[in-house]
Every structure is written in structure tokens, then in C-alpha cells.
Write an enzyme that holds these catalytic residues in place. Sequence first.
Site: not given
Ligand code: NAD
Length: 264
Positions: A19-20, A154
Site C-alpha cells: 500500500i505504501g 494487531y
Molecule cells: P506490506 O507488508 O506489503 O508492506 C509493509 C511495508 O512496511 C513494507 O514496505 C515494509 O518494508 C514496511 N515495514 C514493515 N516493518 C517496518 C519497519 N519496522 N520499519 C520500516 N518499515 C517497515 O504491508 P501492506 O499490506 O502494504 O500494509 C501497509 C499498511 O496498511 C500497514 O500499516 C497495514 O497495517 C495496513 N493495512 C493493510 C491491509 C491489507 O489487507 N493489506 C489492511 C488494512 C490495513
Amino acid sequence: MDLQLKGKTALVSGSTQGIGYAIAKRLLTEGARVIINGRNQQKLDDAVAKLKQEVPGADVSGVAADFASANDVDALLAAVDEVDILVNNAGIFEPKPFEQISDEEWLRFFEVNVLSGVRLSRHYFPKMLKKDWGRVIFISSESGINVAEEMIHYSTTKTAQLTISRGLAELTKGTNVTVNAVLPGPTRSEGVNEFVSQLAQGQGVTLEDAERDFFKTARPTSLIQRFASVDEIANLVAYVASPLSAATNGSALRADGGVAKLII
Ligand code: NAD
């Protein structure tokens, strides 16, 4: 629609994938200058190169920092003193039975998912108030209002983000700074893809069957009955980051495919 983001500088935490990354790409497409972040320098360099290739003319750079380390965060703040838009996206998730979650894991989840946004906001938010413009956006989750019993630690961190977000918004009264939270539902990021692949492997079924089954049994209230794409989340975040969203402040905005059975 021109989101009027040209000339704005954004920092998106945890943006080498998922997402980022999609948020960074969308903001770059709108002409903003974007600083991305991840833990691994090589992965960060690769993500910067990929963004430059995908968005011609993109003004993008990367700063490595692990949010589990206060020293790393201090170094990031020293490297990037001011931003117009802060997207607190970095986050970790892992299903685990409650009785197996140790103190260390509770603290790690709190540090990466909650303190990350606190530390960054503590630095950037007062500067936004001082110049009378800014956007702070917390990427929370539908699990923050709809507790996921398979990962209570979480969910707790995602609820905490909503309190911080609303609390900071209270401090913006009468200014042109806004603080909001965006709540994605199940979204097909790299992290979630891995999770679903493991699920499919464990059940001996195809990815498609695992996804269908996930929505039938684990998320039956989903109205879209599929994972959202990362771009669908990024579209909402880009709007909230835009000057056009000035009347949206202190809100928790769902992009959850209707999973949470709520009217507002
Ligand atoms: P992802 O695991 O695909 O990506 C996570 C990103 O965060 C990566 O770039 C990783 O390098 C970075 N990251 C993780 N730990 C870190 C740390 N200690 N220091 C620096 N960077 C760090 O995850 P995503 O699904 O893209 O999730 C992104 C956000 O969206 C999160 O906060 C997650 O809780 C939220 N979210 C995701 C979903 C989903 O279904 N994918 C749903 C609701 C909320």
C-alpha cells in the site's frame, strides 16, 4: 481532477512495497515530491529506481529506517526536517493465537505500528501547525474497529492509531492542517499475497479458491467479495492528502469494501 499536489513534499513510511508503494506512486503521479522509506537499503534503492521508471520525471528519494529502532527514526528526522504530507503507513501483521503472543511481540507491534506514527508526527506536526498547512494520514485498518480475533495485538495497534489521529486533529482547530485515518479492508499487497499463498498451500487449494473461501468464511460481510487493490487504497489517500479535502478533518475513512457493517 487536479489534486493540486504539485510543489508539496510527502513522506510515506514503509513504502518499498504494498500500500505504501502505491501511495508513493500516486502522489508522484500528481506531481508531489516524495520520500519513501524501508528498512533495507538495496530494496529501497530498487523501489526508488522502479518509481522513477514508472512515473517519468518523478522527484523521488529514499531514506532507510527501521521503525523498531528509535535511533533509526532520529536519523530519518535529521535527514528530512520538514514535510507537507506525512503518511504513517509502515505496519506489520501476523495471525497468532492470543495465548501465544509474548510481551516482546506486543511491544514490537506497538513500536512499529503505533510509535512509528507518534515519533514522526511529534516532529512534523508542530511544523505543519507553524506554517499553517499540512496533512497527517494514519493508515489504520478495518481491524481497528472490527477486532480480528486471529490477531488481537494487531487490531489493538490499529485502534490506537485512530485515537492518536483524532487527538491530533483536535489540536488543528482553526488551522489549515488536517489529520485523518484511512482504514483499508483486506487489500492485495505483497504482505497479504504471502499470507493467502500460505493459506492456499496449507489447504492444498488454488489461490483463487483460497481467496473465495477467505471472503465466504473469514470476511462474509465484505460487499465487494474480493481483495481491494493497493491502488484503490492509494486513490483515497491521495485525495485526503490534497488541498481539495480541506473539510475532511478528524475522520476515520473506510476503504474496506464494506466489510464493517456500519452506516457511517
Ligand atoms: P506490506 O507488508 O506489503 O508492506 C509493509 C511495508 O512496511 C513494507 O514496505 C515494509 O518494508 C514496511 N515495514 C514493515 N516493518 C517496518 C519497519 N519496522 N520499519 C520500516 N518499515 C517497515 O504491508 P501492506 O499490506 O502494504 O500494509 C501497509 C499498511 O496498511 C500497514 O500499516 C497495514 O497495517 C495496513 N493495512 C493493510 C491491509 C491489507 O489487507 N493489506 C489492511 C488494512 C490495513
